[in-house]
Design an enzyme around this catalytic site. Structure first.
Site, mmCIF file in Angstrom:
data_model
loop_
_atom_site.group_PDB
_atom_site.id
_atom_site.type_symbol
_atom_site.label_atom_id
_atom_site.label_comp_id
_atom_site.label_asym_id
_atom_site.label_seq_id
_atom_site.Cartn_x
_atom_site.Cartn_y
_atom_site.Cartn_z
ATOM 1 N N HIS A 187 0.867 -1.187 0.000
ATOM 2 C CA HIS A 187 0.000 0.000 0.000
ATOM 3 C C HIS A 187 0.905 1.239 0.000
ATOM 4 O O HIS A 187 1.137 1.848 1.040
ATOM 5 C CB HIS A 187 -0.885 -0.034 1.251
ATOM 6 C CG HIS A 187 -2.004 0.948 1.255
ATOM 7 N ND1 HIS A 187 -3.249 0.643 1.746
ATOM 8 C CD2 HIS A 187 -2.073 2.232 0.842
ATOM 9 C CE1 HIS A 187 -4.043 1.701 1.637
ATOM 10 N NE2 HIS A 187 -3.337 2.681 1.098
ATOM 11 N N GLU A 223 -2.416 -1.677 -3.513
ATOM 12 C CA GLU A 223 -3.619 -0.978 -3.091
ATOM 13 C C GLU A 223 -3.282 0.472 -2.766
ATOM 14 O O GLU A 223 -2.156 0.788 -2.378
ATOM 15 C CB GLU A 223 -4.247 -1.675 -1.877
ATOM 16 C CG GLU A 223 -3.330 -1.742 -0.681
ATOM 17 C CD GLU A 223 -3.899 -2.542 0.478
ATOM 18 O OE1 GLU A 223 -4.648 -3.507 0.252
ATOM 19 O OE2 GLU A 223 -3.562 -2.193 1.630
ATOM 20 N N THR A 269 -4.642 4.765 8.863
ATOM 21 C CA THR A 269 -4.787 3.575 8.021
ATOM 22 C C THR A 269 -6.147 3.681 7.332
ATOM 23 O O THR A 269 -6.963 4.531 7.694
ATOM 24 C CB THR A 269 -4.681 2.294 8.876
ATOM 25 O OG1 THR A 269 -4.788 1.144 8.031
ATOM 26 C CG2 THR A 269 -5.740 2.238 9.953
ATOM 27 N N HIS A 283 -8.491 -5.954 6.607
ATOM 28 C CA HIS A 283 -8.293 -4.977 7.685
ATOM 29 C C HIS A 283 -8.605 -5.581 9.041
ATOM 30 O O HIS A 283 -9.720 -6.021 9.295
ATOM 31 C CB HIS A 283 -9.093 -3.682 7.508
ATOM 32 C CG HIS A 283 -8.219 -2.493 7.823
ATOM 33 N ND1 HIS A 283 -7.874 -2.156 9.095
ATOM 34 C CD2 HIS A 283 -7.554 -1.644 7.009
ATOM 35 C CE1 HIS A 283 -7.047 -1.127 9.057
ATOM 36 N NE2 HIS A 283 -6.826 -0.791 7.803
HETATM 37 N N1 PXP Z 1 -6.761 -3.759 3.006
HETATM 38 C C1 PXP Z 1 -6.508 -2.432 2.927
HETATM 39 C C2 PXP Z 1 -7.176 -1.635 1.872
HETATM 40 C C3 PXP Z 1 -5.595 -1.826 3.819
HETATM 41 O O1 PXP Z 1 -5.358 -0.513 3.735
HETATM 42 C C4 PXP Z 1 -4.955 -2.631 4.778
HETATM 43 C C5 PXP Z 1 -3.938 -2.002 5.706
HETATM 44 O O2 PXP Z 1 -2.886 -1.502 4.948
HETATM 45 C C6 PXP Z 1 -5.246 -3.997 4.816
HETATM 46 C C7 PXP Z 1 -6.169 -4.532 3.922
HETATM 47 C C8 PXP Z 1 -4.596 -4.920 5.797
HETATM 48 O O3 PXP Z 1 -4.982 -4.567 7.104
HETATM 49 P P1 PXP Z 1 -4.187 -5.131 8.343
HETATM 50 O O4 PXP Z 1 -2.807 -4.543 8.295
HETATM 51 O O5 PXP Z 1 -4.986 -4.654 9.519
HETATM 52 O O6 PXP Z 1 -4.157 -6.623 8.227
#
Ligand code: PXP
Length: 254
Positions: A43, A80, A117, A208
């Site tokens: 990301h 992403e 985030t 997430h």
């Molecule tokens: N999906 C997106 C769009 C995110 O921004 C993130 C965090 O960067 C994640 C998934 C993954 O989340 P986590 O780090 O809480 O597992």
């Protein structure tokens, strides 16, 4: 089978706390793949707080070289981020970086520079028209496009209308409800959103705050194609070792 894509942001965050390139996110990615990860997610943000543009370029090369080609030809690179993020210093702009590195999947996320985030999905009533040409452009380059979405049925229909191939359900509220009496209602919302998405012909990803406690229940959602997990995975890697962490997450994704 739901694919496990490991998000490397937190590994980059540790690297960025010192000069130099230790730990090297590419070496970490290679180990994740060796131990069974199905994909790598990054990301990149304009402030380069964790993943930097050069990480994206090197990781794209790694995944394209398909280090375990025989075993897992479907290994996937997912980038992403906010499609409207412009160039800033050595950050070339989100879409420019995506065009240069050509991931298998591009997940568009409505995150702002001031957000710690990602914390919500797209409101396509306001941003759908602006997203359409971006999605068309990514399609013309051969990428799958996923949109980060809340489990809101009206919005899921709009995701189809703007041309998304998949949605990524934002699971933050699901994770926050873990252990509370809100959980079942929130899980049902995600289930319905996933079912609607599938019935409209869009695939379903999720991410997430997923972790070893809450992932098993979420993975019972039919046709869940992929989860991307970073924060909890990194913490679990510290406590149990990364190979074991990959195996424990994979075991929940049957
Ligand atoms: N999906 C997106 C769009 C995110 O921004 C993130 C965090 O960067 C994640 C998934 C993954 O989340 P986590 O780090 O809480 O597992």
């Amino acid at each position: 089978m739901t694919a496990l894509s490991i998000n490397l942001n937190k590994v980059a965050l540790i690297r960025n706390s010192r000069e130099g390139n230790y730990p090297d996110v590419v070496e970490f990615a290679r180990l994740c793949i060796d131990h069974g990860a199905d994909g790598i997610t990054v990301h990149p943000r304009p402030d380069q707080r964790h993943i930097r543009p050069d990480d994206v370029r090197r990781l794209a090369d790694l995944v394209k070289s398909n280090p375990r080609s025989g075993a897992a030809p479907e290994l996937e690179f997912n980038i992403e981020g906010n499609p409207f993020a412009p160039a800033l210093g050595s950050y070339p702009g989100f879409i420019e970086l995506v065009e240069e590195t050509m991931p298998d999947q591009c997940t568009l996320v409505p995150d702002g520079d001031d957000q710690l985030t990602s914390d919500h999905g797209f409101d396509l009533t306001s941003s759908g028209e602006a997203l359409k040409p971006i999605i068309e452009k990514l399609h013309s380059l051969g990428m799958r496009v996923s949109l980060f979405m809340d489990p809101d049925l009206k919005q899921i229909e709009l995701a189809k209308a703007v041309g998304a191939d998949r949605i990524e359900l934002y699971t933050g509220p699901y994770a926050a409800a873990w252990g509370s009496d809100q959980l079942d209602a929130i899980f049902q919302q995600h289930l319905q959103a996933a079912e609607l998405s599938t019935s409209l012909g869009m695939g379903v990803n999720a991410g997430h705050d997923l972790n070893l406690h809450n992932l098993g229940k979420f993975a019972t959602i039919p046709n869940l194609l992929e989860v991307s997990i970073g924060h909890a995975f990194t913490v679990d890697s510290l406590t149990m070792g990364m190979p074991q962490a990959v195996q424990r997450y994979k075991a929940l994704l049957v």
